[in-house]
Design a protein around this motif. Sequence first.
Motif, short mmCIF file in Angstrom:
data_model
loop_
_atom_site.label_atom_id
_atom_site.label_comp_id
_atom_site.label_asym_id
_atom_site.label_seq_id
_atom_site.Cartn_x
_atom_site.Cartn_y
_atom_site.Cartn_z
N HIS A 28 -11.82 -12.99 3.40
CA HIS A 28 -11.91 -13.95 2.52
C HIS A 28 -13.43 -14.60 2.11
CE1 HIS A 28 -10.37 -17.68 -0.09
NE2 HIS A 28 -11.23 -18.10 0.72
N GLN A 36 -3.89 -12.48 0.30
CA GLN A 36 -3.60 -11.91 1.99
C GLN A 36 -2.29 -12.63 2.17
OE1 GLN A 36 -6.53 -13.08 4.88
NE2 GLN A 36 -8.34 -12.99 3.06
N ILE A 38 -0.36 -11.78 5.51
CA ILE A 38 -0.50 -11.25 6.51
C ILE A 38 0.77 -11.21 7.40
CG2 ILE A 38 -1.62 -11.26 8.85
CD1 ILE A 38 -3.51 -10.60 6.45
N CYS A 59 -7.31 -12.19 7.34
CA CYS A 59 -7.71 -10.73 7.36
C CYS A 59 -8.96 -10.86 7.85
CB CYS A 59 -7.63 -10.03 6.19
SG CYS A 59 -8.47 -8.61 5.99
N LYS A 84 -3.86 -6.70 -2.59
CA LYS A 84 -3.29 -7.75 -1.44
C LYS A 84 -3.20 -7.07 -0.18
CE LYS A 84 1.29 -8.39 -1.37
NZ LYS A 84 2.42 -9.05 -1.54
N VAL A 85 -3.68 -7.57 0.71
CA VAL A 85 -3.69 -6.91 2.27
C VAL A 85 -2.56 -7.48 3.02
CG1 VAL A 85 -6.23 -6.55 2.38
CG2 VAL A 85 -5.38 -8.57 2.85
N TYR A 86 -2.19 -6.78 3.67
CA TYR A 86 -0.71 -7.00 4.54
C TYR A 86 -1.25 -7.25 6.22
CZ TYR A 86 2.35 -5.51 0.79
OH TYR A 86 3.03 -5.51 -0.21
N CYS A 88 -5.01 -6.53 8.76
CA CYS A 88 -6.26 -5.78 8.91
C CYS A 88 -6.50 -5.56 10.19
CB CYS A 88 -7.32 -6.74 8.27
SG CYS A 88 -6.99 -7.34 6.52
N LEU A 143 -2.74 -2.37 2.60
CA LEU A 143 -2.99 -3.15 1.49
C LEU A 143 -1.94 -2.53 0.24
CD1 LEU A 143 -6.37 -2.41 0.04
CD2 LEU A 143 -5.09 -0.93 1.46
#
Length: 251
Positions: A28, A36, A38, A59, A84-86, A88, A143
């Motif tokens: 971020h 994000q 997560i 993340c 968009k990240v799921y 990291c 992602l």
Amino acid sequence: MFTTAVSAPVTAQAATGDTAPPEFVALHDVAPSILQEIRYNTPHNFMGSRINGYEEPLCILTAPAAQALAKAERTFLAQGYTLKVYDCYRPQRAVDSFVTWAEDLDDELMKGEFYPRVEKTDLFTDGYIAAKSGHSRGSTVDLTLVKLPAATTRPYVPGEPLAPCYAPAKKRFPDNSIDMGTGYDCFDTLAHTLDPRIVGTQRANRLKLKNALESLGFVNLAEEWWHFTYSPETFPSDYFDFPVSRDSLSN
């Protein structure tokens, strides 16, 4: 959710350290527009509960990986999309939880969504679960792409009916991601990035993500359309165990 089966030992820092090396940053802070979600900080994952070590929905990545994602994000924003990240960085304690869960053959709480066509007895031999994960080295990210303006995604309600992760987009759990052919963390061969059964818009969407990230130094894991590792890795052989939280970061 293929993990990486390796023989290299976990370093002393990975086994005991609760503070990240200075090479790690919060994504971020580098690319604030990247969304994000997560999943391992929530119960919406293949275990059905928040995963050990995910203290915040944050993340964390090595700085070079985060900076490369920021470059990719600028490209996608110009095209009307956002990343968009799921997931990291993943602490080793989380990977250990996956192994313990996989060994409990009676726990199939989330089978209906995440692994309907895979027997739990096969999770190790099929490569979905292993004792080490490249995520624990800090340069790997899971992602997707979201069309702007981004719609909201409702939270998963524990106990709600489950739909297979490979079902048509309108039937599987809602996600504001563009249609990639399966949901995230789908233990199924349809999640293989170039599976020939994935055609049309779904294939084009996967290639949009893959081609852009590979042009910036990321390498896709062939078995997971969402999984990318930035190369060269800052820590190619170290596996860390600090928790996912702001307090873990030393900068």
